[in-house]
Design a protein around this motif. Structure first.
Motif, PDB file in Angstrom:
ATOM      1  N   CYS A  21     -37.747 -11.364  53.715  1.00 27.39           N
ATOM      2  CA  CYS A  21     -37.509 -10.891  52.356  1.00 27.39           C
ATOM      3  C   CYS A  21     -36.904  -9.492  52.396  1.00 27.39           C
ATOM      4  N   TYR A  22     -36.432  -9.086  51.247  1.00 28.32           N
ATOM      5  CA  TYR A  22     -35.771  -7.800  51.080  1.00 28.32           C
ATOM      6  C   TYR A  22     -36.719  -6.879  50.319  1.00 28.32           C
ATOM      7  N   ALA A  23     -36.623  -5.584  50.556  1.00 24.17           N
ATOM      8  CA  ALA A  23     -37.475  -4.641  49.829  1.00 24.17           C
ATOM      9  C   ALA A  23     -36.646  -3.446  49.413  1.00 24.17           C
ATOM     10  N   LEU A  24     -36.888  -2.961  48.210  1.00 28.85           N
ATOM     11  CA  LEU A  24     -36.133  -1.823  47.659  1.00 28.85           C
ATOM     12  C   LEU A  24     -37.108  -0.704  47.325  1.00 28.85           C
ATOM     13  N   GLY A  25     -36.715   0.531  47.586  1.00 27.68           N
ATOM     14  CA  GLY A  25     -37.636   1.662  47.472  1.00 27.68           C
ATOM     15  C   GLY A  25     -37.631   2.394  46.158  1.00 27.68           C
ATOM     16  N   SER A  26     -36.760   1.996  45.220  1.00 26.35           N
ATOM     17  CA  SER A  26     -36.695   2.715  43.942  1.00 26.35           C
ATOM     18  C   SER A  26     -36.131   1.775  42.887  1.00 26.35           C
ATOM     19  N   VAL A  27     -35.836   2.283  41.715  1.00 32.28           N
ATOM     20  CA  VAL A  27     -35.061   1.625  40.651  1.00 32.28           C
ATOM     21  C   VAL A  27     -35.777   0.454  39.973  1.00 32.28           C
ATOM     22  N   LEU A  28     -36.289  -0.507  40.753  1.00 33.78           N
ATOM     23  CA  LEU A  28     -36.831  -1.729  40.158  1.00 33.78           C
ATOM     24  C   LEU A  28     -38.129  -1.464  39.403  1.00 33.78           C
ATOM     25  N   ASN A  29     -38.432  -2.349  38.442  1.00 36.34           N
ATOM     26  CA  ASN A  29     -39.629  -2.161  37.605  1.00 36.34           C
ATOM     27  C   ASN A  29     -40.908  -2.163  38.437  1.00 36.34           C
ATOM     28  N   HIS A  30     -40.996  -3.065  39.433  1.00 33.53           N
ATOM     29  CA  HIS A  30     -42.259  -3.127  40.175  1.00 33.53           C
ATOM     30  C   HIS A  30     -42.448  -1.887  41.048  1.00 33.53           C
ATOM     31  N   VAL A  31     -41.354  -1.261  41.451  1.00 31.30           N
ATOM     32  CA  VAL A  31     -41.460  -0.016  42.222  1.00 31.30           C
ATOM     33  C   VAL A  31     -42.013   1.100  41.318  1.00 31.30           C
ATOM     34  N   CYS A  32     -41.459   1.203  40.108  1.00 32.51           N
ATOM     35  CA  CYS A  32     -41.958   2.206  39.142  1.00 32.51           C
ATOM     36  C   CYS A  32     -43.433   1.944  38.845  1.00 32.51           C
ATOM     37  N   LEU A  33     -43.787   0.670  38.694  1.00 35.62           N
ATOM     38  CA  LEU A  33     -45.182   0.293  38.429  1.00 35.62           C
ATOM     39  C   LEU A  33     -46.109   0.852  39.511  1.00 35.62           C
ATOM     40  N   HIS A  34     -45.770   0.580  40.776  1.00 35.18           N
ATOM     41  CA  HIS A  34     -46.648   1.023  41.868  1.00 35.18           C
ATOM     42  C   HIS A  34     -46.778   2.542  41.889  1.00 35.18           C
ATOM     43  N   GLN A  35     -45.701   3.226  41.524  1.00 35.87           N
ATOM     44  CA  GLN A  35     -45.743   4.697  41.597  1.00 35.87           C
ATOM     45  C   GLN A  35     -46.588   5.313  40.490  1.00 35.87           C
ATOM     46  N   THR A  36     -46.951   4.538  39.453  1.00 37.18           N
ATOM     47  CA  THR A  36     -47.735   5.144  38.360  1.00 37.18           C
ATOM     48  C   THR A  36     -49.097   5.638  38.832  1.00 37.18           C
ATOM     49  N   ILE A  37     -49.481   5.257  40.042  1.00 40.51           N
ATOM     50  CA  ILE A  37     -50.742   5.781  40.572  1.00 40.51           C
ATOM     51  C   ILE A  37     -50.709   7.313  40.625  1.00 40.51           C
ATOM     52  N   ILE A  38     -49.514   7.883  40.753  1.00 40.17           N
ATOM     53  CA  ILE A  38     -49.377   9.351  40.802  1.00 40.17           C
ATOM     54  C   ILE A  38     -49.830   9.957  39.468  1.00 40.17           C
ATOM     55  N   GLY A  39     -49.251   9.479  38.384  1.00 40.27           N
ATOM     56  CA  GLY A  39     -49.562  10.045  37.063  1.00 40.27           C
ATOM     57  C   GLY A  39     -50.981   9.723  36.611  1.00 40.27           C
ATOM     58  N   LEU A  40     -51.463   8.531  36.981  1.00 42.16           N
ATOM     59  CA  LEU A  40     -52.830   8.147  36.586  1.00 42.16           C
ATOM     60  C   LEU A  40     -53.851   9.076  37.241  1.00 42.16           C
ATOM     61  N   GLU A  41     -53.664   9.348  38.521  1.00 40.97           N
ATOM     62  CA  GLU A  41     -54.561  10.298  39.188  1.00 40.97           C
ATOM     63  C   GLU A  41     -54.417  11.688  38.577  1.00 40.97           C
ATOM     64  N   ALA A  42     -53.183  12.099  38.338  1.00 41.11           N
ATOM     65  CA  ALA A  42     -52.943  13.451  37.805  1.00 41.11           C
ATOM     66  C   ALA A  42     -53.659  13.659  36.473  1.00 41.11           C
ATOM     67  N   LYS A  43     -53.659  12.617  35.649  1.00 43.85           N
ATOM     68  CA  LYS A  43     -54.327  12.712  34.348  1.00 43.85           C
ATOM     69  C   LYS A  43     -55.813  12.985  34.512  1.00 43.85           C
ATOM     70  N   GLU A  44     -56.433  12.249  35.440  1.00 40.53           N
ATOM     71  CA  GLU A  44     -57.867  12.447  35.707  1.00 40.53           C
ATOM     72  C   GLU A  44     -58.123  13.852  36.213  1.00 40.53           C
ATOM     73  N   GLN A  45     -57.254  14.305  37.114  1.00 35.81           N
ATOM     74  CA  GLN A  45     -57.440  15.619  37.722  1.00 35.81           C
ATOM     75  C   GLN A  45     -57.258  16.728  36.690  1.00 35.81           C
ATOM     76  N   LEU A  46     -56.274  16.559  35.806  1.00 31.56           N
ATOM     77  CA  LEU A  46     -56.080  17.567  34.756  1.00 31.56           C
ATOM     78  C   LEU A  46     -57.274  17.584  33.813  1.00 31.56           C
ATOM     79  N   ALA A  47     -57.815  16.414  33.538  1.00 28.32           N
ATOM     80  CA  ALA A  47     -58.999  16.354  32.670  1.00 28.32           C
ATOM     81  C   ALA A  47     -60.158  17.107  33.326  1.00 28.32           C
ATOM     82  N   MET A  48     -60.288  16.972  34.662  1.00 36.41           N
ATOM     83  CA  MET A  48     -61.328  17.729  35.370  1.00 36.41           C
ATOM     84  C   MET A  48     -61.102  19.228  35.216  1.00 36.41           C
ATOM     85  N   ALA A  49     -59.842  19.641  35.161  1.00 35.96           N
ATOM     86  CA  ALA A  49     -59.520  21.063  34.999  1.00 35.96           C
ATOM     87  C   ALA A  49     -59.558  21.469  33.525  1.00 35.96           C
TER      88      ALA A  49
END
Ligand SMILES: *Cc1c(COP(=O)(O)O)cnc(C)c1O
Length: 451
Positions: free
Chosen positions: A223-251
């Motif tokens: 199979c082929y894999a792409l590192g950016s652009v596609l919807n599922h790639v953006c989906l997986h990266q949302t872990i960054i913002g989800l964690e950041a939200k929790e961390q900002l709430a702690m602050a």
């Protein structure tokens, strides 16, 4: 007030955030480059496993992260959120600056956040081998790592000029067990036909994509894999913002502005989409994508259907584009050279939910140096665009004498990019004018999709 705001491993998010149900309007269809009609699942199944195709189109807002993926994420996640006390002081700003640091992953960037689940879902589907392309090597090294972890073979078609100029990322890929080929290679029809015309071809990302897609489409175990652009790639990266939200709430804070650099859109989506969700439900937050003036996709491109690659092999998407045959000026040192953009990010920019700003590369390196001299971390040249954006917001806050909470994503470290810093310090970097004529020319070649 802490400098690092850290979450325990058991607080790695259990779900990714899918922005599709919260988009301002329906998604444009993805078009087949062969038929100029909407792509069929069969065309996609030739190169992607079903689970990733489903994620690409899912309208479910929250998507479970498999336990096996969370287990691997523990190698570097949750990533720390830093309060940039020393940078704030250096700038004399009343703003509070926070940055999420993704450079602590084994490959040194945010890219393993999606490489790991992509390898996992491929393994589940019975895929034996992944074929992919890489330019400077960040994606290839992330995919090599992920394939090593899940016991998949990995072949990376690396743009020939980078293969020669960036030997360290090639070595990283080999260290993690991948086969690395200089593209154009003699392994594929696409590569052989380029070599027949020009045996000394330097290659391009478009050619490397064509080789990897052909490799995957012509082998049933691959199979082929792409590192950016596609919807599922953006989906997986949302872990960054989800964690950041929790961390900002702690602050005890919430950002007035969220900033990410933008190449194909994945790290920007990662930090930005979870805040776009808040914005959709009425919260006042600005979300800003920073791009280079030499490849100004979001600020100077058109919102139209275009091919994902130069060779017109990849699907056609509605996105901001400079034209698929746009070549950014030669020695631009900061990556972020893709002609297009994630269709999701593009639609959000078009709808005014997300702002975009272009910055010249010398101003980015100045920001990177100021950051490294106060915060210590050496940023990837790509990430320096986000730093420029954050520093400019902080300076504005100083001018206005206003408090402001700024969050940006530090997408990776620059340890393997010291040649770019070397060029900066020896005065070899220059700013490029907006390449108006080249863009006007390439925009003449958009596909004629009539829907
Ligand atoms: C690949 C990369 C980028 C650009 O890609 P996006 O998909 O736009 O995130 C930015 N920063 C780093 C460190 C990268 O490796």
């Amino acid at each position: 007030m802490n400098t690092k705001i850290v979450l325990d491993e058991n607080r790695i998010p259990k779900q990714w955030y899918n922005i599709i149900p919260d988009m301002p309007g329906p998604l444009a269809p993805v078009i087949s480059p062969r038929t100029l009609q909407p792509v069929t699942p069969d065309e996609m199944l030739a190169i992607f496993p079903m689970s990733l195709i489903e994620q690409e189109m899912s309208t479910q807002r929250w998507i479970d992260i498999p336990d096996e993926v969370r287990e691997i994420y523990k190698l570097w996640r949750p990533s720390p959120l830093f309060r940039a006390h020393r940078l704030e002081k250096a700038l004399g700003t009343p703003a509070r600056i926070y940055y999420k640091y993704e450079g602590g992953s084994p490959a040194g960037s945010h890219k393993p956040n999606t490489a790991i689940p992509q390898a996992y879902y491929n393994k589940q589907a019975g895929t034996k081998r992944i074929a992919t392309e890489t330019g400077a090597g960040q994606w290839g090294s992330s995919m090599a790592l992920a394939c090593q972890i899940y016991g998949l073979e990995c072949t990376v078609y690396m743009v020939k000029v980078s293969f020669g100029q960036k030997p360290y990322r090639k070595s990283m890929m080999q260290l993690w067990g991948a086969e690395v080929l200089a593209s154009p290679s003699d392994r594929t029809n696409a590569g052989r036909s380029i070599l027949a015309k020009d045996p000394n071809s330097n290659g391009s990302l478009g050619i490397a994509i064509s080789e990897a897609v052909e490799d995957a489409a012509t082998r049933s175990d691959t199979c082929y894999a792409l590192g950016s652009v596609l919807n599922h790639v953006c989906l997986h990266q949302t872990i960054i913002g989800l964690e950041a939200k929790e961390q900002l709430a702690m602050a005890g804070d919430y950002p007035d502005v969220v900033i990410g650099c933008h190449g194909g859109g994945s790290n920007f989506a990662g930090i930005g989409f979870p805040f776009a969700a808040d914005k959709a439900s009425g919260r006042d937050v600005r979300i800003v994508a920073m791009e280079p003036t030499s490849c100004p996709t979001l600020t100077k491109g058109v919102y139209a259907f275009d091919y994902g690659d130069t060779a017109q092999m990849a699907p056609i998407s509605k996105m901001f584009t400079l034209g698929h045959d746009f070549m950014p000026p030669g020695i631009h040192a900061g990556g972020l050279r893709y002609h297009g953009s994630s269709p999701l990010v593009s639609q959000l920019v078009h709808a005014g939910v997300v702002e975009a700003r272009a910055v010249p590369q010398i101003a980015c390196f100045e920001a990177a140096v100021q950051f490294a001299r106060s915060e210590g971390i050496i940023p990837a040249p790509e990430s320096s665009h986000a730093i420029r954006g954050a520093i400019d917001e902080a300076l504005l806050a100083r001018e206005e004498g206003k408090e402001r909470v700024i969050l940006f994503n530090l997408s990776g470290h620059g340890h393997v990019d010291m040649a770019a810093y070397d060029a900066y310090f020896s005065g070899q970097l220059e700013d490029y004018e907006y390449p108006e004529a080249a863009i006007a020319e390439s925009l003449k070649h958009l596909p004629k999709v009539s829907l």
